[in-house]
Each structure stands twice: as C-alpha cells, then as structure tokens.
Design a protein around this motif. Structure first.
Motif, PDB file in Angstrom:
ATOM      1  N   VAL A 137       0.854  -1.186   0.000  1.00 46.82           N
ATOM      2  CA  VAL A 137       0.000   0.000   0.000  1.00 46.82           C
ATOM      3  C   VAL A 137       0.894   1.241   0.000  1.00 46.82           C
ATOM      4  CG1 VAL A 137      -1.769   1.304   1.240  1.00 46.82           C
ATOM      5  CG2 VAL A 137      -1.826  -1.202   1.256  1.00 46.82           C
ATOM      6  N   ARG A 138       0.733   2.092  -0.999  1.00 54.91           N
ATOM      7  CA  ARG A 138       1.554   3.297  -1.106  1.00 54.91           C
ATOM      8  C   ARG A 138       1.008   4.391  -0.198  1.00 54.91           C
ATOM      9  NH1 ARG A 138       1.449   7.755  -5.912  1.00 54.91           N
ATOM     10  NH2 ARG A 138       3.289   8.981  -5.238  1.00 54.91           N
ATOM     11  N   PRO A 139       1.772   4.825   0.807  1.00 51.21           N
ATOM     12  CA  PRO A 139       1.309   5.922   1.674  1.00 51.21           C
ATOM     13  C   PRO A 139       1.719   7.284   1.106  1.00 51.21           C
ATOM     14  CG  PRO A 139       3.262   4.894   2.622  1.00 51.21           C
ATOM     15  CD  PRO A 139       3.021   4.226   1.309  1.00 51.21           C
ATOM     16  N   VAL A 140       0.754   8.177   1.014  1.00 54.39           N
ATOM     17  CA  VAL A 140       0.988   9.497   0.432  1.00 54.39           C
ATOM     18  C   VAL A 140       0.377  10.557   1.336  1.00 54.39           C
ATOM     19  CG1 VAL A 140       0.673  10.973  -1.599  1.00 54.39           C
ATOM     20  CG2 VAL A 140       0.832   8.491  -1.883  1.00 54.39           C
TER      21      VAL A 140
ATOM     22  N   SER B   5      -6.697  11.250  -8.075  1.00 54.46           N
ATOM     23  CA  SER B   5      -5.802  10.708  -9.101  1.00 54.46           C
ATOM     24  C   SER B   5      -4.951   9.576  -8.541  1.00 54.46           C
ATOM     25  CB  SER B   5      -4.902  11.826  -9.639  1.00 54.46           C
ATOM     26  OG  SER B   5      -3.951  11.315 -10.547  1.00 54.46           O
ATOM     27  N   ILE B   6      -4.439   9.734  -7.338  1.00 51.46           N
ATOM     28  CA  ILE B   6      -3.550   8.718  -6.752  1.00 51.46           C
ATOM     29  C   ILE B   6      -4.296   7.416  -6.490  1.00 51.46           C
ATOM     30  CG2 ILE B   6      -2.227   8.148  -4.673  1.00 51.46           C
ATOM     31  CD1 ILE B   6      -1.482  11.189  -4.604  1.00 51.46           C
ATOM     32  N   VAL B   7      -5.461   7.490  -5.865  1.00 51.26           N
ATOM     33  CA  VAL B   7      -6.184   6.250  -5.543  1.00 51.26           C
ATOM     34  C   VAL B   7      -6.742   5.586  -6.801  1.00 51.26           C
ATOM     35  CG1 VAL B   7      -6.749   6.988  -3.210  1.00 51.26           C
ATOM     36  CG2 VAL B   7      -8.376   7.451  -5.072  1.00 51.26           C
ATOM     37  N   SER B   8      -6.848   6.329  -7.886  1.00 55.88           N
ATOM     38  CA  SER B   8      -7.328   5.746  -9.139  1.00 55.88           C
ATOM     39  C   SER B   8      -6.226   4.996  -9.873  1.00 55.88           C
ATOM     40  CB  SER B   8      -7.891   6.846 -10.050  1.00 55.88           C
ATOM     41  OG  SER B   8      -8.996   7.497  -9.445  1.00 55.88           O
ATOM     42  N   GLN B   9      -4.966   5.241  -9.473  1.00 55.34           N
ATOM     43  CA  GLN B   9      -3.838   4.667 -10.200  1.00 55.34           C
ATOM     44  C   GLN B   9      -3.182   3.490  -9.485  1.00 55.34           C
ATOM     45  OE1 GLN B   9      -1.004   7.759 -11.150  1.00 55.34           O
ATOM     46  NE2 GLN B   9      -2.624   9.154 -11.855  1.00 55.34           N
ATOM     47  N   SER B  10      -3.237   3.480  -8.152  1.00 62.27           N
ATOM     48  CA  SER B  10      -2.515   2.434  -7.421  1.00 62.27           C
ATOM     49  C   SER B  10      -3.192   2.168  -6.088  1.00 62.27           C
ATOM     50  CB  SER B  10      -1.061   2.868  -7.175  1.00 62.27           C
ATOM     51  OG  SER B  10      -1.014   4.045  -6.369  1.00 62.27           O
ATOM     52  N   ARG B  11      -2.843   1.049  -5.468  1.00 61.26           N
ATOM     53  CA  ARG B  11      -3.336   0.723  -4.127  1.00 61.26           C
ATOM     54  C   ARG B  11      -2.651   1.669  -3.149  1.00 61.26           C
ATOM     55  NH1 ARG B  11      -1.964  -4.246  -0.586  1.00 61.26           N
ATOM     56  NH2 ARG B  11      -3.716  -4.313   0.878  1.00 61.26           N
ATOM     57  N   SER B  12      -3.428   2.561  -2.565  1.00 61.22           N
ATOM     58  CA  SER B  12      -2.834   3.686  -1.843  1.00 61.22           C
ATOM     59  C   SER B  12      -3.571   4.002  -0.548  1.00 61.22           C
ATOM     60  CB  SER B  12      -2.844   4.950  -2.723  1.00 61.22           C
ATOM     61  OG  SER B  12      -2.233   4.727  -3.963  1.00 61.22           O
ATOM     62  N   LEU B  13      -2.828   4.616   0.350  1.00 60.47           N
ATOM     63  CA  LEU B  13      -3.379   5.250   1.543  1.00 60.47           C
ATOM     64  C   LEU B  13      -3.003   6.723   1.453  1.00 60.47           C
ATOM     65  CD1 LEU B  13      -4.506   5.456   4.466  1.00 60.47           C
ATOM     66  CD2 LEU B  13      -2.213   4.858   5.254  1.00 60.47           C
ATOM     67  N   VAL B  14      -3.983   7.579   1.249  1.00 63.35           N
ATOM     68  CA  VAL B  14      -3.739   9.007   1.075  1.00 63.35           C
ATOM     69  C   VAL B  14      -4.205   9.751   2.322  1.00 63.35           C
ATOM     70  CG1 VAL B  14      -4.311  11.064  -0.245  1.00 63.35           C
ATOM     71  CG2 VAL B  14      -3.944   8.887  -1.423  1.00 63.35           C
ATOM     72  N   VAL B  15      -3.311  10.552   2.897  1.00 66.64           N
ATOM     73  CA  VAL B  15      -3.665  11.446   4.000  1.00 66.64           C
ATOM     74  C   VAL B  15      -3.691  12.859   3.427  1.00 66.64           C
ATOM     75  CG1 VAL B  15      -3.011  12.343   6.258  1.00 66.64           C
ATOM     76  CG2 VAL B  15      -2.624   9.923   5.718  1.00 66.64           C
ATOM     77  N   LEU B  16      -4.861  13.456   3.409  1.00 62.23           N
ATOM     78  CA  LEU B  16      -5.071  14.781   2.829  1.00 62.23           C
ATOM     79  C   LEU B  16      -5.260  15.767   3.978  1.00 62.23           C
ATOM     80  CD1 LEU B  16      -7.592  15.483  -0.095  1.00 62.23           C
ATOM     81  CD2 LEU B  16      -7.011  17.156   1.639  1.00 62.23           C
ATOM     82  N   TYR B  17      -4.332  16.707   4.073  1.00 62.67           N
ATOM     83  CA  TYR B  17      -4.320  17.625   5.215  1.00 62.67           C
ATOM     84  C   TYR B  17      -4.832  18.999   4.798  1.00 62.67           C
ATOM     85  CZ  TYR B  17      -2.413  20.332   9.164  1.00 62.67           C
ATOM     86  OH  TYR B  17      -2.252  21.156  10.250  1.00 62.67           O
ATOM     87  N   ILE B  18      -5.877  19.474   5.504  1.00 64.93           N
ATOM     88  CA  ILE B  18      -6.463  20.788   5.256  1.00 64.93           C
ATOM     89  C   ILE B  18      -6.209  21.663   6.478  1.00 64.93           C
ATOM     90  CG2 ILE B  18      -8.607  22.057   4.851  1.00 64.93           C
ATOM     91  CD1 ILE B  18      -9.675  19.601   3.384  1.00 64.93           C
ATOM     92  N   SER B  19      -5.362  22.659   6.310  1.00 61.58           N
ATOM     93  CA  SER B  19      -4.936  23.502   7.441  1.00 61.58           C
ATOM     94  C   SER B  19      -5.692  24.819   7.527  1.00 61.58           C
ATOM     95  CB  SER B  19      -3.436  23.804   7.320  1.00 61.58           C
ATOM     96  OG  SER B  19      -3.163  24.493   6.097  1.00 61.58           O
ATOM     97  N   GLU B  20      -6.425  25.174   6.473  1.00 58.83           N
ATOM     98  CA  GLU B  20      -6.952  26.534   6.348  1.00 58.83           C
ATOM     99  C   GLU B  20      -7.929  26.923   7.451  1.00 58.83           C
ATOM    100  OE1 GLU B  20      -5.728  25.531   2.077  1.00 58.83           O
ATOM    101  OE2 GLU B  20      -6.377  24.480   3.885  1.00 58.83           O
ATOM    102  N   LEU B  21      -8.813  26.016   7.854  1.00 57.42           N
ATOM    103  CA  LEU B  21      -9.811  26.381   8.866  1.00 57.42           C
ATOM    104  C   LEU B  21      -9.150  26.743  10.192  1.00 57.42           C
ATOM    105  CD1 LEU B  21     -12.772  23.906   8.297  1.00 57.42           C
ATOM    106  CD2 LEU B  21     -12.823  26.391   8.093  1.00 57.42           C
TER     107      LEU B  21
ATOM    108  N   PRO C  30     -13.919   5.830  -6.557  1.00 59.02           N
ATOM    109  CA  PRO C  30     -14.478   4.504  -6.847  1.00 59.02           C
ATOM    110  C   PRO C  30     -15.075   3.856  -5.594  1.00 59.02           C
ATOM    111  CG  PRO C  30     -12.264   4.735  -7.754  1.00 59.02           C
ATOM    112  CD  PRO C  30     -12.486   5.900  -6.853  1.00 59.02           C
ATOM    113  N   ARG C  31     -15.920   2.857  -5.820  1.00 62.36           N
ATOM    114  CA  ARG C  31     -16.591   2.161  -4.723  1.00 62.36           C
ATOM    115  C   ARG C  31     -15.601   1.457  -3.809  1.00 62.36           C
ATOM    116  NH1 ARG C  31     -20.142   1.677  -0.840  1.00 62.36           N
ATOM    117  NH2 ARG C  31     -20.463  -0.495  -0.222  1.00 62.36           N
ATOM    118  N   ASN C  32     -14.500   0.986  -4.350  1.00 57.38           N
ATOM    119  CA  ASN C  32     -13.546   0.220  -3.541  1.00 57.38           C
ATOM    120  C   ASN C  32     -12.540   1.118  -2.811  1.00 57.38           C
ATOM    121  OD1 ASN C  32     -12.169   1.067  -5.808  1.00 57.38           O
ATOM    122  ND2 ASN C  32     -11.087  -0.866  -6.138  1.00 57.38           N
TER     123      ASN C  32
END
Length: 375
Positions: free
Chosen positions: A146-149, A186-202, A235-237
C-alpha cells in the motif's frame, strides 16, 4: 480550594484508532479494526485541522454535506493535549501522547533545558533518545503493497515535523483544497494507496478571526463543497474518511487571565511550556510541585484545574507514559476550566494574545472530533 480534574472517557474510540483501523481495512496485517471500517483497496483520510464536532454542529448551515453525517456514533475523541503537535503524532503512530512522546505545543527538551516549539523547532532538539518514541505506521503499509501518500500545502513539505511524523510517505504538494482533492482522487485511481489529505486553512482562520467569523464560515463552505465533490468521484472500492486533530473555542480578550505579575508568583518555576489553554510549568530542582500547584490554584480559583505531573499521569489523559517521556512533561499542569486563556504578564507582545480561536484543553469543544465515513 481545589477542583477535581475530570477523567477522560476510558475505552472510547480516539484519533489514535483511525490509522490502525484504516490499515486493517486495507488488509495490512497486525492491526485491529476498532472503528469497524469496511474492506477496501485504497483509502483517503482527510484531516481538517481544527474542525471539532461542536464546530460542525454550530455551523451546520455552512456544512450541508458534512453536518448530516455527524452523529453521536460518528463522533470520537482527540488526544490530550488537544493540539496539533500532540494529535498528529497520535494519528500517525496509533499511540497516545504519553507513549509517542510529543506531549504538547511547547515542550522542554530534557537534554538542553530549552522549551521547544514542536511545530516549528524540532531541529533544535538535543535529546539522544528518539523524540518520536513510537514509529509512524506508514512503513508497515508500504511493506504490504500500500503506497502511503501525504498531500498538503507546499510549506509543510520537508519540515522537521513532517519528516518526523510522516516518515515513510511520499509527499505531494498542492496549493488549494481543490487541487489537493484532485491529487488524492488521481492517486487512488492509479494504485493501491493510503492518502492522507491535510487541510490547514480552517485552523489558520480560526486562530486569526475565530470560528464565529464570516471568514471561517466561508472557508468551511469551501471545504464542505470540495469534500462533497470528492466523495462523488471516488471509486466504490476506495473509502473516504474525514476527521480532525482538535476543535476550537473562541476566547475574547476579556477572558485573558494574566499570571506572573510579581516575582513571588513565579517562585521555583524555571520554564513554562504548553499553550494558553494548557500550561506546563517546569520547576527548579528541589521545588515541591504540590506547593506550586496549590499556590496557582489559589491564585486562579475556578478558572483552572491545577495538578501535578503525577496527578496528571494518574488521570489517564496522556495514556500510559513511557519512561523516556516522563521528564518532558511539566511538573505542574494548569488547564483552563472555563473559556479562558492564560498569558504571561512579562510577555505582552506574545502573538497568541491576538488570537481569537484557541485549543489545547479538555473541554468537549476541543476534545470531540468527527469521524465521518462518507462513501
């Protein structure tokens, strides 16, 4: 007069359970799925800095996608202290601050005696022990294919904090929230991935203008809209999870409580760490913590809970405290009991005095955070 520090909710789900549960849902071996996540091939975990459960509820008209998903069952607890420098390491290690060692916003390095800002000053640490006592879990994800991003603003890329707590991840920089969401898709559509998306603005707006400001509500609407759009595209998965590191409370200048007006009031204190909602007092050698705690409690009355380090450890707020971590903790903790903040009278230029939104304490507004499964 003393005020009994409330005990934390024992055994309930917390921010430290999010990444282990997600890894279990990705079939990474050795993790418990405490949060009951469904099996998937990839996952996106969105961390919205400063978006507490009560903040969502209070601004539900500006969160028409997120607010309906928030229920008692989808509300969990962050860690104590309720601050980014302690909470994000708990997310990445799956451990509470007493175990991973990053126990506040400003913490004394036992090796140098310096009080270090853990968001910006980790390169100043002189301790020979690993500062992050427990390793991040990302390497175990990668070992299982699992690719961590981590996706965040560019200013967070390569900082000492990012390198430490996100070790083992690939880093992607994106300026806007929309671009971050597009990158995650884009990342999860291309490979088996774990994406952590950080939103700092609030969180940034909350500190400057407050969670009751028009600017904060407007930014929440943007976050809500972008996450709604993201949820429709994945995607559903692939799972989409939204959580936070802490909530925020607005504190007016009338609720600024000063300390240190006289040298006598600071007797025996060599350094002060923590933050305005949760001070940590470091004492000179030989100074009795119980005496200092009693003196501060008498001075602050019902505005604060004042406890010694031993008492704080016994409450369980920090979890089990590892041996290398004990000396990083203040000898005395001063926690806001009301909607107040504590400032050192000797430092009238402290930039935190200009802040409206604060966190770090144990109120429900700071501790309760969302855990939303949105697809």
């Amino acid at each position: 007069m003393t005020f009994m520090l409330p005990s934390p909710q024992k055994g309930g789900p917390s921010l430290a359970d999010v990444l282990p549960s997600c890894l279990a849902s990705l079939d990474v071996p050795g993790f418990e799925n405490r949060l009951g996540l469904r099996k998937v091939t990839s996952a996106i975990i969105v961390i919205v800095d400063g978006l507490g459960a009560q903040n969502i509820t209070a601004a539900k008209a500006h969160a028409r996608f997120l607010a309906p998903a928030l229920t008692k069952a989808s509300t969990i607890s962050t860690v104590f202290p309720s601050t980014t420098a302690a909470a994000l390491p708990s997310f990445t290690t799956g451990k509470l601050p007493g175990q991973h060692g990053m126990v506040g916003y400003r913490v004394r390095d036992p090796a140098s005696g310096a009080v270090v800002n853990q968001l910006t000053g980790l390169d100043l640490i002189q301790s020979v022990d690993p500062w992050l006592v427990e390793p991040p879990l990302y390497a175990r994800a990668r070992a299982s294919g699992v690719r961590p991003v981590v996706i965040a603003k560019s200013r967070f890329s390569g900082t000492p904090l990012t390198r430490l707590i996100h070790e083992g991840t690939d880093s992607v920089a994106a300026a806007s929230i929309e671009e971050r969401c597009q990158s995650a898709l884009s990342i999860v559509s291309q490979s088996r991935s774990l994406v952590v998306l950080y939103i700092s603005e609030l969180d940034e707006i909350a500190h400057a203008q407050g969670v009751n400001s028009h600017a904060w509500a407007s930014k929440l609407e943007e976050v809500d809209s972008e996450l709604s759009h993201l949820s429709r595209g994945i995607p559903r998965n692939v799972s989409l999870i939204v959580t936070a590191d802490h909530g925020v409370v607005d504190i007016g200048k009338h609720a600024h409580v000063s300390f240190g007006e006289t040298p006598e009031s600071l007797f025996g204190i060599s350094a002060i760490g923590g933050e305005p909602r949760c001070l940590q007092l470091y004492l000179d050698n030989g100074v009795e913590a119980n005496a200092v705690a009693a003196s501060w409690q008498d001075a602050l009355q019902d505005a604060a809970y004042v406890v010694t380090r031993d008492e704080m450890i016994q409450t369980g707020w920090l979890g089990d405290v590892a041996a290398p971590v004990i000396n990083r903790l203040g000898d005395v903790f001063v926690l806001a009991r009301k909607d107040v903040v504590f400032f050192d009278a000797r430092d009238p230029t402290n930039k935190a005095r200009k802040m409206v939104g604060h966190h770090g304490g144990i109120s429900a507004a700071e501790i309760k955070i969302p855990f939303l499964q949105l697809n």
